[in-house]
Design a protein around this motif. Structure first.
Motif, mmCIF file in Angstrom:
data_model
loop_
_atom_site.group_PDB
_atom_site.id
_atom_site.type_symbol
_atom_site.label_atom_id
_atom_site.label_comp_id
_atom_site.label_asym_id
_atom_site.label_seq_id
_atom_site.Cartn_x
_atom_site.Cartn_y
_atom_site.Cartn_z
ATOM 1 N N SER A 71 0.678 -1.585 0.181
ATOM 2 C CA SER A 71 -0.303 0.305 0.174
ATOM 3 C C SER A 71 1.173 1.816 0.031
ATOM 4 N N LEU A 72 1.610 1.279 0.418
ATOM 5 C CA LEU A 72 2.380 2.666 1.260
ATOM 6 C C LEU A 72 3.297 2.607 -0.342
ATOM 7 N N ASP A 73 4.231 1.976 -0.800
ATOM 8 C CA ASP A 73 4.940 1.129 -1.921
ATOM 9 C C ASP A 73 3.304 2.214 -3.194
ATOM 10 N N GLY A 74 2.494 1.627 -2.869
ATOM 11 C CA GLY A 74 1.312 2.577 -4.081
ATOM 12 C C GLY A 74 1.671 3.722 -3.658
ATOM 13 N N LEU A 75 1.618 4.055 -2.989
ATOM 14 C CA LEU A 75 0.835 5.926 -2.195
ATOM 15 C C LEU A 75 1.836 6.403 -2.848
ATOM 16 N N ASN A 76 3.661 5.727 -2.665
ATOM 17 C CA ASN A 76 4.541 7.106 -3.369
ATOM 18 C C ASN A 76 4.384 6.776 -5.029
ATOM 19 N N GLY A 77 3.939 5.890 -5.712
ATOM 20 C CA GLY A 77 3.584 5.501 -6.689
ATOM 21 C C GLY A 77 2.772 6.673 -7.460
ATOM 22 N N ILE A 78 1.685 6.741 -6.306
ATOM 23 C CA ILE A 78 1.194 8.377 -6.551
ATOM 24 C C ILE A 78 1.444 9.231 -7.219
#
Length: 219
Positions: A71-78
């Motif tokens: 989830s955190l990786d996805g947030l950074n990707g955004i």
């Protein structure tokens, strides 16, 4: 069949309206009016602000530390994706302050609040299902447009956008998201529950199509 592919197969009309929308076709042909693209891009930046909140919610909803990391990786990707929007808008004289001061249009509000509500009312799988059309759909659209334009992409004014979503980095991100959904489904999914997930997925997909139409209506 992955959960994402099953959901997509069960929503053919919505999926076609989304990935084959006139906005997408004109984007690939390079003849999309700039006013339509700029409206879309500003609204998509505002959309991503709320989408980042959805990924933050995914951290909270995650049952394991591994899920929290994804989830955190996805947030950074955004946040990286938001950088692309700022890069493109700055080329047209739009600053970050200008963009963030823009009002959210109804389509933006409808879609983002739907995703957040799906996550708040349900568990991680509900939230992933609401997120999936955007995350994985953009990869499908980017790859299709890149293959369609071929060498002509050099002359396409929207080349930077197409290349971003056709890139191996974004394709990997989408594949990883699909695999993450499947791992979550192994824990949470039952056949009795599938119908509710399919309804969430189909609604989110129609809202994606509405988002494209919002751009075209700004011409």
């Amino acid at each position: 069949m992955s959960l994402f592919e099953r959901l997509k197969a069960d929503a053919p009309a919505a999926w076609s309206a989304y990935v084959s929308h006139d906005f997408v076709k004109q984007l690939g042909d390079g003849d999309l009016p700039l006013s339509a693209f700029k409206t879309y891009l500003v609204q998509d930046y505002l959309f991503l602000i709320q989408y980042s909140r959805a990924y933050a919610l995914a951290v909270y909803k995650s049952p394991t530390v591994d899920d929290m990391k994804v989830s955190l990786d996805g947030l950074n990707g955004i946040f990286s994706e938001m950088g692309l929007h700022l890069e493109l808008c700055e080329g047209w004289g739009l600053s970050r302050a200008d963009i963030e001061a823009a009002p959210e249009l109804n389509q933006t509000m409808a879609y983002t609040r739907f995703v957040l509500e799906a996550g708040m009312a349900g568990d991680l799988l509900d939230l992933q299902t609401a997120l999936a059309p955007c995350v994985v759909g953009y990869a499908e659209i980017g790859a299709a447009l890149s293959a369609q334009t071929g060498d002509l992409i050099e002359k396409n004014p929207y080349r930077r956008w197409i290349e971003e979503y056709a890139s191996e980095g974004y394709q990997d991100l989408a594949r990883a998201f699909g695999a993450w959904m499947d791992r979550t489904a192994d824990v949470y999914l039952t056949e009795q529950r599938y119908e509710r997930l399919q309804q969430t997925f189909e609604k989110a997909t129609w809202l994606e199509a509405d988002f494209w139409q919002m751009g075209l209506d700004a011409k």
